[in-house]
Design an enzyme around this catalytic site. Structure first.
Site, PDB file in Angstrom:
ATOM      1  N   HIS A  36       5.078   2.880  -3.832  1.00 38.44           N
ATOM      2  CA  HIS A  36       5.982   3.770  -4.571  1.00 38.44           C
ATOM      3  C   HIS A  36       6.817   2.975  -5.583  1.00 38.44           C
ATOM      4  O   HIS A  36       7.405   1.949  -5.225  1.00 38.44           O
ATOM      5  CB  HIS A  36       6.904   4.494  -3.568  1.00 38.44           C
ATOM      6  CG  HIS A  36       7.957   5.344  -4.194  1.00 38.44           C
ATOM      7  ND1 HIS A  36       9.232   5.451  -3.675  1.00 38.44           N
ATOM      8  CD2 HIS A  36       7.931   6.122  -5.307  1.00 38.44           C
ATOM      9  CE1 HIS A  36       9.937   6.266  -4.435  1.00 38.44           C
ATOM     10  NE2 HIS A  36       9.188   6.688  -5.432  1.00 38.44           N
TER      11      HIS A  36
HETATM   12 CA    CA Z   1       2.643   3.911  -7.318  1.00 35.39          CA
END
Ligand code: CA
Ligand code: VJV
Ligand code: ZN
Length: 397
Positions: A183
């Site tokens: 992320h």
């Molecule tokens: Ca990513």
């Protein structure tokens, strides 16, 4: 000679300072700046340097880094060495160093390393700003986890945030897209309070069988940035959580459907694409099953919008495949097709030879080299896309 076509009208620049490759995080640390040497050698072996403008950027200055980072943090970064580091100093831990995982070690030349990769991203951004390039590439950047005063997940300085800040001087809306398997939390957090940057990250999300979340543990579908209506950044993040083993066709469909919708709706005037290569099959830290051309499809698709594009690296822990992917994606940018058989005269050719290293070809089959079962059913992915498109409704004021 290797089947290069004429560039299709895009002016591409390549920003790279070779001094960055000589830094070492430590012998068994997964982050290996040496993968950049391999990438460069492939790019040169295919003759791609003749199709782009090459730049050797100077390191970023303290002042340039201070546009995003805290001065106390930078001052620590600029002074700490393996010799003078005090691991029990509270500010050492507070700044993200040490800890049990030692994700962010103090190594020789750390300050030089961060200034070099950041300088390259700033140089690439300024080429887009003064319209010298349509696409500017920095494979040494993309360190998306760094916070303004904390090092995190192998990232010390957030070159992406710095480059976006530079682009914001002349762009009303910048879209950030992140296909690293992790992320893009640092970039998302940095722009949580503005509607002038939209962040879109595709990543592995979930808890393993020992109960540990996949790093950094954030980025579920319902995380869309602040929800407070007074916050201008409301709804300006979109996260696409994916499970182990996603395959080429699924990822391409997911990426195309969601990214198209975001671009159409947000209508950015510049795009920054973090192309972390740890989303490939067989990556040492990754969980996906993507082949090189499926990863490159994302670059092709974003390029087709014809907006100023900053293309940067990121993760990638199986160096030979990182090099293959970033070489392929450099070719995608200039509109060249590359021969599958690697040119014979490449330095370090042995890194690409032999059954286990991809048999001397550019596009070996990486599918299931690490045997991650595909836990993404068609039904789950359709539901995910539906939710993602619903989240985009928050964009309407
Ligand atoms: Ca990513
Ligand atoms: O998962 C973590 C942090 C812990 C791991 C488990 N310990 C016990 C507690 C802390 C939560 N860190 C991740 C960081 C991944 C960073 C990815 C960066 C990028 O690709 O997104 C962008 C460049 C993690 N995964 C694997 C490792 N750390 C790891 C770190 C090492 C290591 C082996 C694996 C550090 C040093 C050495 N080996 C020698
Ligand atoms: Zn990563």
């Amino acid at each position: 000679e290797y089947g290069l076509e004429k560039p299709q009208g895009y002016s591409v620049s390549f920003h790279y300072n070779p001094h960055v490759e000589y830094h070492h995080f430590g012998s068994s640390h997964p982050m290996k700046p040496w993968r950049l040497t391999l990438t460069k050698e492939l790019v040169l072996a295919y003759g791609l340097e003749y199709t782009m403008d090459l730049y050797e950027p100077r390191p970023a200055s303290f002042e340039e880094l201070a546009v995003f980072h805290d001065r106390e943090y930078l001052s620590f970064l600029s002074k700490v060495t393996p010799q003078n580091a005090k691991p029990d100093d509270p500010c050492y831990l507070a700044f993200g160093f040490g800890g049990e995982s030692n994700d962010c070690p103090v190594f020789d030349g750390l300050w030089n390393y961060v200034s070099l990769y950041s300088g390259a991203s700033l140089n690439a951004a300024s080429n887009l700003l003064n319209k010298q390039s349509d696409i500017a590439i920095n494979w040494s950047g993309g360190l998306h986890h760094a916070k303004k005063n904390v090092a995190s997940g192998f990232c010390y300085v957030n070159d992406i945030v710095l480059a976006i800040q530079a682009l914001l001087t002349q762009n009303q809306r910048v879209l950030y897209i992140d296909i690293d398997v992790h992320h893009g939390d640092g970039v998302e957090a940095a722009f949580a309070s503005t509607d002038r940057v939209f962040t879109l990250s595709y990543h592995k999300f979930g808890i393993d069988r020992h109960g540990y979340p996949f790093f950094p543990g954030t980025g579920n579908i319902n995380e869309m940035g602040p929800t407070d209506p007074a916050n201008r950044g409301k709804g300006h993040s979109l996260n696409i959580p994916i499970d182990d083993g996603i395959d080429d066709d699924q990822y391409k469909w997911l990426f195309k459907t969601v990214t198209n919708a975001v671009i159409e709706k947000y209508n950015p005037t510049a795009i920054v694409l973090q192309s972390g290569a740890d989303s490939l099959g067989g990556d040492r830290l990754g969980r996906f099953n993507l082949n090189i051309k499926a990863h490159g499809f994302c670059i092709e698709m974003v390029k087709s919008y014809g907006r100023p594009l900053l293309l940067i690296g990121g993760g990638g822990y199986t160096p030979r495949n990182v090099a293959r992917t970033w070489c392929h994606e450099t070719a995608v940018c200039v509109g060249a097709e590359l021969h599958d058989v690697l040119p014979a005269h490449i330095p370090y050719i042995q890194a690409f030879q032999g059954e286990e290293n991809g048999g001397g070809i550019l596009y070996p089959d990486l599918h299931n080299t690490k045997r991650h079962d595909n836990l993404n059913s068609g039904e789950k992915l359709h539901k995910l896309v539906q939710e993602a498109l619903e989240n985009l409704r928050y964009l309407e004021g």
